[in-house]
Each structure stands twice: as structure tokens, then as C-alpha cells.
Motif scaffolding. Structure first.
Motif: not given
Length: 667
Positions: A445-454, A627-629
Motif C-alpha cells: 500500500d505504501i508503494a502504490y501510494a508513493l507511486a501515485g505521488k510520482l 517529496s512523494g513520501l
């Protein structure tokens, strides 16, 4: 960015549609897999490039039965055995073993459907370059043995380990392919037309003893020894076109001459021990190969140019640019003898034959290396690490100019349409991949959320299985862009693994997992585990690997690649393992999955901060990840993910305080 299609050792297209279909109808298995063309000889002669009509992709399809060797009386038993083999192969999930997608049973055949891989076989590389330098050969050998350990752990034997069945992909990944003649450990010896199955120069001598039990893991390791010898010496250790010729040469000259092997000599000698009981086991061979790769170059190599990188000797090919390494590049050794040529004078005998020689080779190896360095020695062909770059003007000079960051990032994204993230497959609650390939857990879930910010949606995110032992190399090889896999952030790790961390995104405690019911030991605290001197297992290269002994715990000599393997050992009543050491949240997932047999001991002192890992040469990517995290931690997403994935494991009814992101300096 990461092409999953290709050919397992052969050439071919991968555009998702069969090319130039002829008018004649093709065989279609189960109405789904259309056989297009043979791709290599294969163990059973039935290895096909096929088109998966349902998922619109190319695959490799292979038959496990040699129908020419079957009779009506033996067909039923052979089908049953092949069905079991296919099921076992399908359960092997390892980055150095070709992925099995499906198994299909027809009237007279059992088929396995595998990923179709692009790459060049090791046989092709040796045909072109004749020899490889020791560092390159050791790296390939290490990846092959890691694949073999996964195969053997599933009680499967490959039985045809050789350069033609070792695929070397762009970026350096090595994949063991062609399981057409694989079998189970302990199965009856199966022959084809009265002969032993396999390729004569790679067959272990014990297979021909009158009372031979048939192939074993040791016979696969012999074949690896032959392959290692061939890589560095440019010829086979035991010549002969027929089985009897090869075996006669083994009996007459059991210790082949090593001219260019350097520190690989003890590994090769140990694997080519004619007595299988004295042959190196897989764990020892893996450890020795790791030492070859991590050992400092001997002094003569550094003395030539003390203030700069040593210039390559005239016999070496020019080193390719570090940004785009050529994985096939190898040193051209001078005057490599053919297998028929008279052997040269033998170098000093290297210690280390059998299981006892993990460390004893160093002194002899330095002597050998000092003699070889002047003539274009073994060390010259170490390839640079693979991997993608930011590929943005100005990145090598320390980042894009201020104000152009977004433009540079859009350029990066246009060249990297998909984001590949390394994650673990076997940590319930944190990161887990089920039998249908669906990923779940807090890390995911962290990975998907971070990918979304990118700027990547879920459809453009790929997860790549990694372990504690290989995640740094997967970053270095460019197999993944990021790793989000309970990677504990430490300064020492950043230096050792040559990575950057961004984080932390979670802080875990430390704990121990034990059997709930044990006949021999009642363990209720960390003190019990320590004072009763029971064996503790942890993942190799984890932060616990070095801590346990310092803190007075008893550990085994060899540690596995993953915590799941530790848990499997813990549950094995014949195992000496009585506890697993790791992070409390990670172990809580295993305890929660098997509450009948496992219990989690109270957490100890200290925390393990998890960070997002990425290569050091990606300043633009690091800036965006940072910045995404920060955005993920600033909103409500983190708390929601914690309650969804981890609250049941930790027992908390409310989320804890969010971790404080460390400054992303050094960009």
C-alpha cells in the motif's frame, strides 16, 4: 522498461501477436496455447514458443514426457510422475529460476507453460568470448547456485545444468531454464533408450556406479562445477563426445588443470570432487562464491596505478561505459588450450577441496594471482553494474537546474513508462503475494501510494519479488527502480549496499518467534532463548545476522535468504531451529497465520526504521521519492493503511504516531 517477454535461450519476437501465421492449422493445447515453433532442443524434444490466446502474450511450452521411451504399460505411472513434477516446478518462485505459469495435461503428455525470456545463453557467450573473467564467472555461478538451492528445496533435480540452460539477461540477471528432464530427488533413475539422461560432459561420475541411487542434488552441483571450469578455462575439464569417453577421462585425470581460475579454483575443485560425499554442498559453494566476489583485489593489481583505476591489460577488451554495461563482455584469455591440447604446467595446488575449504584458499590464491596478473589475469573482466539511469541532462553533475526539475521528471517518466518496485512475497501483513499473483500488505500500500505521488497509476506499477539477500543487487542490476521490502535504514547499509534510503515510513520493534509447543524446550522470553542456547534463525544479510551472536544467541552456520525459510525450519520438528529473530510486526504476521503452532515473544528494545531504497546514482528519483513520501506521511493515507494492514497484528485499536521523515540530503 522491464520487458518480461523473450525467448528462453533462442531468438524471437514478443509483440503479443503470432507473426505470419501459415495456412496450415497449428496445434492448440487446451484451446489456449497455440504452438508456434520449436525453440531449442530441450530435454524431451518438445520445447515450443507458443501464443497464449487468453492473455495475448508469448510463452514457452515444454513437454515433460519422452513419449518415445514410454510403453502402454509404463504410460500411467509416467503420467502420474510428470504431473507431480509439474506441480512441484510450479511452486518454485525464485528470481534465478524460470517462472512456471501453468501446467496442462493432455491425453499423452504433461506440459508446463513458462515465462518466455529474452537473453543470451551462457553457451552463446562462451562461443563468442571463449572465456569469462573470474568476477563475471563467480557472479553467474552464484546466481545459478541460488536458483539450484530453490529447486532442490522443492525436492526437484534439474539434471541438465550446463551453459546452454543458463540464460544471461540484460542487466546481469541469470536464470536457470529448461526443466524438460527434471525429476524428483529420490525418484527411480529414468533412462532414455537404456542410457542416462543428460549431457555427457556434465554428468557426475556417481551416476554410472553399479549401485547408483540415480541423480541427487550433488550431481547437479557437479554439473555446475563443470560449467564454472568451462567459463574460466575456455574448455571442458573432461573431454569426450560419448558418456564412456567422459567417464574414462574422469577416472584417469580426476583433477583437471586450472590455469585461469584464480580464487575460483577451490570452488571448482570442491564441486568436482568425484566422491559425492566429499563434494561441496550448495550452501558452502554459495558462501565461497560470495567471498570470491567480495574479497579485495590482491596487492599487485592495485600497485600499478595507486592513484587511479588500473588500466586494462592489452589482452582485455575495452571496458564499456558504466552507464550501459554489456553483460556479455569478457576477457580474451591468451592462448586458451583446447580440450585435446596437452595441459600446461599446473599452478600451485589450491586448498579448499570438499566442505572444509571455505576460507583456506586465500593465501594460495594470492600466489597464483600474482603470477597471472602480468599476463592478463583473472581479474580483468569484472563487469560494471547494470541498471537504468536518470538519463536527464545535468544529472551526473548533481541534479537538474532549479526550476527545471519538473521538466526533467517528465522526461524521466516518458523514458520509464512503468515503475518497478522490489517487494517481498512472503511477509503476511507487510507484503505478500497470493497464489493468483495478487500483492497485498502495508509495504504494498505504501508503494502504490508513493507511486501515485510520482505520477504512476496502479496499472503502471509492477512488483518484482526480492529477498533480504538479493534486494541490493536487484537495485544495482536495474531490475527494479525502488525497493520497499522492510529494508532497515542504517548508514552502514547505505555504504555496504551502495544505495540511498528515503524514510522511514515505519518503525518496527525486535522480537523472537518460537514454537508454541515443544517437547524439548519451553521458551517464553528472549532470556530463555539465550540461556538455553537453542539455535536462532534469521535472514542472511539482515541487521539481525550480525547482532545475534554479539548479543549472546546461538545461531546456525548458514542462514537462508528469507524469513519464510526460517519459519519453515522452525516448524520442522527435525530441525535444530527453535526461534526466528526479526522485527515484531513481521513475525506477528507469521504467528497470526499459524496461531496453533507459533507464538510471538514480547518485543525487545530498539527499533528498526524501514526505508525506501534506491540506487545512489539517481538524484532526481531520490528527490521525487522524498517529496512523494512526505506527502503520504502528511495526509491520512498512512494511518488508514496502518489500520487496514497492521492493527490486527500489533493489537492496536488506533494508529501510532507517524514516523518522522529524515531530511533527504546529499542529492
Amino acid at each position: 522498461m522491464h520487458n518480461d517477454d523473450g525467448i528462453n535461450g533462442a531468438g524471437g519476437g514478443a509483440d503479443g501477436h503470432p507473426e505470419d501465421r501459415p495456412s496450415a492449422p497449428r496445434t492448440v493445447i487446451e484451446g489456449r496455447y497455440e504452438l508456434l515453433e520449436p525453440v531449442g532442443s530441450g530435454g524431451m524434444g518438445e520445447v515450443w514458443k507458443a501464443h497464449d490466446r487468453r492473455l495475448r502474450r508469448f510463452v514457452a511450452v515444454k513437454g515433460l514426457l519422452d513419449r518415445r521411451a514410454m510403453t502402454p504399460d509404463t504410460q500411467k505411472a509416467a503420467m502420474l510422475r510428470a504431473r507431480r513434477e509439474a506441480e512441484a516446478l510450479a511452486k518454485i518462485e525464485h528470481q534465478n529460476v524460470v517462472t512456471v505459469h501453468d501446467q496442462i495435461e493432455t491425453a499423452d503428455q504433461v506440459w508446463i507453460v513458462m515465462k518466455l525470456l529474452e537473453g543470451r545463453s551462457l553457451a552463446d557467450l562462451l562461443s563468442r568470448d571463449r572465456v569469462l573473467g573470474v568476477p563475471r564467472a563467480a557472479d553467474i555461478g552464484l546466481q545459478v547456485i541460488q536458483g539450484l538451492r530453490a529447486v532442490h528445496a522443492a525436492s526437484v533435480l534439474h539434471r541438465d545444468v550446463k551453459p546452454g540452460n543458463v540464460l544471461v539477461r540484460d542487466g546481469g540477471q541469470v536464470v536457470l531454464v529448461d526443466f524438460g528432464i527434471a525429476t524428483f530427488e529420490g525418484a527411480d533413475r529414468v533412462t532414455r533408450y537404456g542410457g542416462i539422461i543428460g549431457t555427457p560432459p556434465y554428468l557426475a561420475p556417481e551416476l554410472f556406479a553399479p549401485a547408483s541411487p540415480g541423480p541427487t542434488p550433488a550431481s547437479d552441483l557437479w554439473a555446475l562445477g563443470v560449467t564454472l571450469y568451462e567459463m574460466v578455462e575456455g574448455r571442458l575439464p573432461f573431454g569426450g563426445a560419448e558418456v564412456w569417453e567422459v567417464q574414462a577421462n574422469i577416472q584417469q585425470s580426476p583433477d583437471p588443470v586450472l590455469r585461469y581460475a584464480g580464487p575460483l579454483g577451490p570452488v571448482i575443485q570442491g564441486l568436482l570432487a568425484t566422491d559425492p560425499s566429499g563434494r561441496l554442498d550448495a550452501a558452502s559453494a554459495e558462501e565461497m562464491l560470495r567471498e570470491v566476489l567480495t574479497e579485495d583485489m590482491p596487492a599487485p593489481a592495485r600497485a600499478a596505478t595507486p592513484a587511479a583505476t588500473p588500466a586494462p591489460a592489452p589482452t582485455a577488451r575495452p571496458t564499456p561505459p558504466a552507464s550501459r554495461p554489456a553483460p556479455e563482455e569478457a576477457v580474451q584469455a591468451p592462448d586458451v588450450p583446447s580440450s585435446e591440447a596437452a595441459p600446461p604446467e599446473s599452478p600451485p595446488k589450491l586448498s579448499g577441496k570438499g566442505r572444509g575449504g571455505v576460507r583456506g584458499w586465500r593465501t594460495a590464491a594470492v600466489v597464483v594471482c600474482a603470477a597471472l596478473l602480468a599476463g592478463g589475469g583473472w581479474f580483468l573482466s569484472q563487469s560494471g553494474s547494470g541498471g537504468k539511469q536518470d538519463d536527464v541532462a545535468g544529472e551526473q553533475g548533481g541534479g537538474a537546474a532549479e526550476g527545471d526539475t519538473e521538466k526533467a521528471w517528465e522526461q524521466w517518466k516518458s523514458e520509464n513508462e512503468r515503475l518497478t518496485i522490489g517487494a517481498k512475497t512472503d511477509q503476511p501483513g507487510l507484503s505478500f503475494r497470493n497464489e493468483t499473483g495478487v500483492w497485498s500488505g502495508f509495504d504494498i500500500d505504501i508503494a502504490y501510494a508513493l507511486a501515485g505521488k510520482l505520477g504512476y497509476d496502479r496499472e503502471h506499477v509492477d512488483f518484482y519479488p526480492v529477498t533480504t539477500g538479493n534486494r541490493a543487487s536487484k537495485l544495482a542490476n536495474g531490475d527494479v527502480d525502488l525497493v520497499i521490502a522492510s529494508y532497515s535504514m542504517t548508514v552502514e547499509r547505505e555504504k555496504k549496499d551502495n544505495i540511498n534510503f528515503v524514510g522511514p515510513y515505519y518503525k518496527a520493534g525486535s522480537s523472537l518467534l518460537v514454537r508454541k509447543h515443544s517437547v524439548n524446550h519451553d521458551l517464553n522470553s528472549a532470556a530463555d532463548v539465550k540461556t538455553k542456547h537453542v539455535q536462532v534463525c534469521t535472514a542472511r544479510d539482515s541487521t539481525y545476522a550480525s547482532r545475534l551472536r554479539k548479543e549472546g544467541y546461538t545461531t546456525g552456520k548458514w542462514q537462508p535468504d528469507s524469513y519464510k525459510e526460517c519459519v519453515d525450519r522452525l516448524l520442522d520438528e527435525q530441525s535444530k531451529v527453535y526461534a526466528v529473530a526479526s522485527d515484531d510486526v513481521l513475525l506477528a504476521g507469521y504467528a497470526n497465520d499459524d496461531p496453533k503452532n507459533l507464538k510471538l515473544l514480547p518485543s525487545g528494545a530498539g527499533t528498526e526504521p524501514y526505508g525506501v531504497a534506491l540506487p545512489k546514482d539517481k538524484p532526481l528519483l531520490k528527490s521525487k521519492v522524498c517529496s512523494g513520501l512526505q506527502e503520504v506521511l502528511a495526509g491520512d493515507e498512512w494511518s488508514e493503511m496502518y489500520m487496514k494492514d497492521l492493527s490486527a497484528l500489533t493489537g492496536r485499536k488506533t494508529p501510532p504516531s507517524k514516523p518522522e521523515l529524515q531530511p533527504c540530503s546529499g542529492q
